[in-house]
Design a protein around this motif. Sequence first.
Motif, PDB file in Angstrom:
ATOM      1  N   LEU A 310     -96.844  29.625 -25.786  1.00  0.00           N
ATOM      2  CA  LEU A 310     -98.177  29.022 -25.689  1.00  0.00           C
ATOM      3  C   LEU A 310     -98.367  28.447 -24.285  1.00  0.00           C
ATOM      4  CD1 LEU A 310     -98.219  27.047 -29.080  1.00  0.00           C
ATOM      5  CD2 LEU A 310     -99.104  29.345 -28.648  1.00  0.00           C
ATOM      6  N   HIS A 311     -99.487  28.758 -23.680  1.00  0.00           N
ATOM      7  CA  HIS A 311     -99.841  28.197 -22.372  1.00  0.00           C
ATOM      8  C   HIS A 311    -100.974  27.187 -22.567  1.00  0.00           C
ATOM      9  CE1 HIS A 311     -97.441  31.318 -20.450  1.00  0.00           C
ATOM     10  NE2 HIS A 311     -98.103  32.226 -21.140  1.00  0.00           N
ATOM     11  N   PHE A 312    -100.767  25.993 -22.067  1.00  0.00           N
ATOM     12  CA  PHE A 312    -101.775  24.940 -22.196  1.00  0.00           C
ATOM     13  C   PHE A 312    -102.287  24.546 -20.806  1.00  0.00           C
ATOM     14  CE2 PHE A 312     -98.792  24.399 -25.750  1.00  0.00           C
ATOM     15  CZ  PHE A 312     -99.660  24.482 -26.822  1.00  0.00           C
ATOM     16  N   PHE A 313    -103.541  24.142 -20.767  1.00  0.00           N
ATOM     17  CA  PHE A 313    -104.126  23.633 -19.536  1.00  0.00           C
ATOM     18  C   PHE A 313    -104.912  22.357 -19.877  1.00  0.00           C
ATOM     19  CE2 PHE A 313    -106.885  23.337 -15.848  1.00  0.00           C
ATOM     20  CZ  PHE A 313    -106.106  23.836 -14.813  1.00  0.00           C
ATOM     21  N   PRO A 314    -104.194  21.263 -20.209  1.00  0.00           N
ATOM     22  CA  PRO A 314    -104.886  20.036 -20.622  1.00  0.00           C
ATOM     23  C   PRO A 314    -105.772  19.508 -19.493  1.00  0.00           C
ATOM     24  CG  PRO A 314    -102.521  19.926 -21.074  1.00  0.00           C
ATOM     25  CD  PRO A 314    -102.734  21.105 -20.204  1.00  0.00           C
ATOM     26  N   LYS A 315    -106.977  19.103 -19.849  1.00  0.00           N
ATOM     27  CA  LYS A 315    -107.929  18.639 -18.828  1.00  0.00           C
ATOM     28  C   LYS A 315    -107.442  17.383 -18.131  1.00  0.00           C
ATOM     29  CE  LYS A 315    -110.748  16.032 -22.170  1.00  0.00           C
ATOM     30  NZ  LYS A 315    -110.371  14.711 -21.641  1.00  0.00           N
ATOM     31  N   ASP A 316    -106.631  16.572 -18.795  1.00  0.00           N
ATOM     32  CA  ASP A 316    -106.125  15.357 -18.168  1.00  0.00           C
ATOM     33  C   ASP A 316    -104.899  15.628 -17.297  1.00  0.00           C
ATOM     34  OD1 ASP A 316    -108.109  13.891 -19.362  1.00  0.00           O
ATOM     35  OD2 ASP A 316    -106.906  13.304 -21.081  1.00  0.00           O
ATOM     36  N   CYS A 317    -104.432  16.878 -17.287  1.00  0.00           N
ATOM     37  CA  CYS A 317    -103.342  17.292 -16.387  1.00  0.00           C
ATOM     38  C   CYS A 317    -103.871  18.180 -15.262  1.00  0.00           C
ATOM     39  CB  CYS A 317    -102.268  18.054 -17.155  1.00  0.00           C
ATOM     40  SG  CYS A 317    -101.304  17.079 -18.323  1.00  0.00           S
ATOM     41  N   ASN A 318    -104.735  19.135 -15.644  1.00  0.00           N
ATOM     42  CA  ASN A 318    -105.272  20.115 -14.698  1.00  0.00           C
ATOM     43  C   ASN A 318    -104.185  20.990 -14.079  1.00  0.00           C
ATOM     44  OD1 ASN A 318    -108.004  19.743 -15.036  1.00  0.00           O
ATOM     45  ND2 ASN A 318    -108.173  18.164 -13.466  1.00  0.00           N
ATOM     46  N   HIS A 319    -103.184  21.305 -14.879  1.00  0.00           N
ATOM     47  CA  HIS A 319    -102.218  22.330 -14.510  1.00  0.00           C
ATOM     48  C   HIS A 319    -101.706  22.957 -15.794  1.00  0.00           C
ATOM     49  CE1 HIS A 319     -98.809  19.922 -15.894  1.00  0.00           C
ATOM     50  NE2 HIS A 319     -99.267  18.900 -15.199  1.00  0.00           N
ATOM     51  N   PHE A 320    -101.167  24.166 -15.677  1.00  0.00           N
ATOM     52  CA  PHE A 320    -100.611  24.841 -16.842  1.00  0.00           C
ATOM     53  C   PHE A 320     -99.272  24.222 -17.237  1.00  0.00           C
ATOM     54  CE2 PHE A 320    -103.457  28.458 -15.881  1.00  0.00           C
ATOM     55  CZ  PHE A 320    -103.914  28.721 -17.168  1.00  0.00           C
ATOM     56  N   LEU A 321     -99.016  24.256 -18.534  1.00  0.00           N
ATOM     57  CA  LEU A 321     -97.723  23.871 -19.075  1.00  0.00           C
ATOM     58  C   LEU A 321     -97.394  24.888 -20.164  1.00  0.00           C
ATOM     59  CD1 LEU A 321     -95.850  21.289 -18.567  1.00  0.00           C
ATOM     60  CD2 LEU A 321     -96.468  20.696 -20.903  1.00  0.00           C
ATOM     61  N   THR A 322     -96.240  25.529 -20.046  1.00  0.00           N
ATOM     62  CA  THR A 322     -95.850  26.578 -20.993  1.00  0.00           C
ATOM     63  C   THR A 322     -94.813  26.041 -21.972  1.00  0.00           C
ATOM     64  OG1 THR A 322     -96.291  28.317 -19.374  1.00  0.00           O
ATOM     65  CG2 THR A 322     -94.846  28.881 -21.211  1.00  0.00           C
ATOM     66  N   ARG A 323     -95.044  26.310 -23.251  1.00  0.00           N
ATOM     67  CA  ARG A 323     -94.112  25.901 -24.301  1.00  0.00           C
ATOM     68  C   ARG A 323     -93.748  27.124 -25.145  1.00  0.00           C
ATOM     69  NH1 ARG A 323     -91.375  21.881 -23.845  1.00  0.00           N
ATOM     70  NH2 ARG A 323     -91.439  21.182 -26.014  1.00  0.00           N
ATOM     71  N   ILE A 324     -92.505  27.163 -25.591  1.00  0.00           N
ATOM     72  CA  ILE A 324     -92.053  28.189 -26.533  1.00  0.00           C
ATOM     73  C   ILE A 324     -91.789  27.482 -27.858  1.00  0.00           C
ATOM     74  CG2 ILE A 324     -90.253  29.861 -27.064  1.00  0.00           C
ATOM     75  CD1 ILE A 324     -89.965  30.332 -24.060  1.00  0.00           C
ATOM     76  N   VAL A 325     -92.498  27.898 -28.886  1.00  0.00           N
ATOM     77  CA  VAL A 325     -92.538  27.140 -30.138  1.00  0.00           C
ATOM     78  C   VAL A 325     -92.070  28.011 -31.307  1.00  0.00           C
ATOM     79  CG1 VAL A 325     -94.006  25.813 -31.703  1.00  0.00           C
ATOM     80  CG2 VAL A 325     -94.455  25.761 -29.244  1.00  0.00           C
ATOM     81  N   PHE A 326     -91.092  27.525 -32.055  1.00  0.00           N
ATOM     82  CA  PHE A 326     -90.671  28.149 -33.309  1.00  0.00           C
ATOM     83  C   PHE A 326     -91.459  27.533 -34.461  1.00  0.00           C
ATOM     84  CE2 PHE A 326     -87.029  28.991 -30.616  1.00  0.00           C
ATOM     85  CZ  PHE A 326     -86.584  30.236 -31.037  1.00  0.00           C
ATOM     86  N   ARG A 327     -91.660  28.326 -35.494  1.00  0.00           N
ATOM     87  CA  ARG A 327     -92.320  27.797 -36.690  1.00  0.00           C
ATOM     88  C   ARG A 327     -91.444  26.735 -37.325  1.00  0.00           C
ATOM     89  NH1 ARG A 327     -93.376  33.272 -37.554  1.00  0.00           N
ATOM     90  NH2 ARG A 327     -91.727  33.387 -39.145  1.00  0.00           N
ATOM     91  N   GLN A 328     -92.007  25.565 -37.523  1.00  0.00           N
ATOM     92  CA  GLN A 328     -91.293  24.437 -38.106  1.00  0.00           C
ATOM     93  C   GLN A 328     -92.246  23.659 -39.004  1.00  0.00           C
ATOM     94  OE1 GLN A 328     -88.434  22.255 -35.408  1.00  0.00           O
ATOM     95  NE2 GLN A 328     -89.647  23.284 -33.823  1.00  0.00           N
ATOM     96  N   PRO A 329     -91.712  22.766 -39.838  1.00  0.00           N
ATOM     97  CA  PRO A 329     -92.594  21.914 -40.643  1.00  0.00           C
ATOM     98  C   PRO A 329     -93.539  21.117 -39.749  1.00  0.00           C
ATOM     99  CG  PRO A 329     -90.333  21.766 -41.426  1.00  0.00           C
ATOM    100  CD  PRO A 329     -90.288  22.561 -40.153  1.00  0.00           C
ATOM    101  N   GLU A 330     -94.729  20.880 -40.249  1.00  0.00           N
ATOM    102  CA  GLU A 330     -95.752  20.207 -39.449  1.00  0.00           C
ATOM    103  C   GLU A 330     -95.293  18.838 -38.966  1.00  0.00           C
ATOM    104  OE1 GLU A 330     -98.971  19.060 -37.372  1.00  0.00           O
ATOM    105  OE2 GLU A 330     -98.427  21.075 -38.047  1.00  0.00           O
ATOM    106  N   GLU A 331     -94.479  18.160 -39.759  1.00  0.00           N
ATOM    107  CA  GLU A 331     -94.000  16.833 -39.354  1.00  0.00           C
ATOM    108  C   GLU A 331     -93.204  16.911 -38.050  1.00  0.00           C
ATOM    109  OE1 GLU A 331     -91.132  13.238 -41.064  1.00  0.00           O
ATOM    110  OE2 GLU A 331     -91.916  14.764 -42.432  1.00  0.00           O
ATOM    111  N   LYS A 332     -92.335  17.948 -37.936  1.00  0.00           N
ATOM    112  CA  LYS A 332     -91.553  18.123 -36.717  1.00  0.00           C
ATOM    113  C   LYS A 332     -92.441  18.515 -35.542  1.00  0.00           C
ATOM    114  CE  LYS A 332     -86.853  19.200 -38.240  1.00  0.00           C
ATOM    115  NZ  LYS A 332     -85.738  20.179 -38.134  1.00  0.00           N
TER     116      LYS A 332
END
Length: 576
Positions: A310-332
């Motif tokens: 997943l690539h994110f570009f949060p407006k309060d950061c104004n830069h890309f941040l890449t995360r690799i996410v496995f399916r996990q329970p919503e709490e985690k």
Amino acid sequence: MKPQIKVLNTVLQRLKTLNEPCFGKLFGIFTNNNLLILGLHLENDEGLNLNYSFPAEIDYCGIFEAYSEPFDQQTILKKCNNVEVTDNPIFLSVRLTIQNDIQCNLICNNQIHSTNYTTVDKQEVYSKFVHARLRGEFQLNCEQTEESIRASFADLRKLIASGMMAFTIAKLNVILVTNDSEMNGIIGINDDPAFGDICQEANTEGPQRKTKTNQLDIIDVSIMKKMSKDGEAKNHSPVVVLDKKKLSLLKIPIKIDFLALIHKETKLSKVYDVMLESAIKNLRLYESTLQEFIKDNNIIENSLNIPETLHFFPKDCNHFLTRIVFRQPEEKLKKSRESLHDILVLSKSTPMFRSANQYQFLIKPNGPLTNVHQGLKPTSNNGKLALVKGNYEYYHYCQNNMDDSGWGCAYRSLQTLASWFKLQGYTNTSVPTYNDIQKCLVQIGDKPSSFVGSRQWIGSTEVNFVLNSLLGVTSKILYVSSGEEMASKGPELVSHFETHGSPVMIGGGVLAHTILGVDYNQQTGDLKFLILDPHYTGSEDLNTIQSKGWCGWKGCDFWDKTAYYNMCLPQVPREV
């Protein structure tokens, strides 16, 4: 020569929100004797490291410290020793006061020297850079042990760095190879143009990638393995060692999907090395995520699910941040998101790292326009301006070849509201179709079964029911007995847009509209409404929509004095 320091304004804004002593890292990019600081993250007890989540070329370049007592210089110098990309790390000192005074320092010859910096905004930064999105795929086959995974990823990195890789630029017949081959490593072009020029040519080949929400230049690059290599040594016959033991195997595709930030003046022949860095950085992120996931979860053989990049570009950061996410329970997943907000010094009032928040690279060619109010001239009301926050899609009559003219305006307004919640990441649910809306109202007992497939109107009450049932969104309903009474709703609407920021659906008589904001003058009592009109039947033409008033500012005389109105104000949950 000392570099000129530039700091992205969102970095400074987040540093000014700190209210207790802390340390953190700074991330930036070096170009033409300029050091541009684009990101930061706090030191944390959870061991979460974002070094490999920033785009390639954005490196760990310094530290910051927020302090109430004078900082310890030796501690600062020791921490800066870990900075490897420059001999002169940056140190931003944040003295905790009401305003949080920020001082920029340069580390030279093991001494801290005060230096000047300039503030830059998002537009200034990204007008000079291009994001290259690199994609490809490898296969990981190894034992499910920490040591074996580490060795396998090391082998993948060696393969990529071996000169066996080539990179192709989408839509152009251009291949980048190692510089020890023909044409400075460029196949398909005789000269060595600037990367910005080649990207501009690529983006004019098809639909423009730029959107009104993120004015970014983005180019696609693919990674390939060359089938042969000049001078390649012949392989010897394999040696097989039989070792009988019980083991768990790990077989997963490693999907390279990473970003690099490249200055437009960079020569194309230099981009090969940047793409290598991008691929290797992606593998390091993949490895660290995989190792952590296996360590924290009881994974049996062949039960590991394929993660999502997943690539994110949060407006309060104004830069890309890449995360690799496995399916996990919503709490985690929620706990992980909260940690990201904390480490990046971001507010927890709105989600920024849900899957629905990921950056949308592709623009749907026939999809609804986004944020059609942007670019409108302001009113002359001289009042308090309160507008919709974030992004929404404009739904109106006759989209998707559906003839709903005369009865579907409230449905379209509902779809605009639903699109806002999806684009803000509050829900993964798709924008409901007419059939979805009608079935929902039947299922909750509000309408008879004959309602499905009909052309019956709905109003603000039904909009409230559907938002709550399909999206889990509660709404506040405001009633006015006549259009004339709308002039008194300025304070409540200002409060809604400042607190929640979601679009408002309003129904009255036989018409429905969407309110995107208000301009309320407390001294005169004058009130202007930013109206998005779902009754528009034309094509997705922004100029027509704005110039003809389908999205525009309206006075209180816009409302029918003889009709009563109900407004549906969706309430926004405060969560990540």
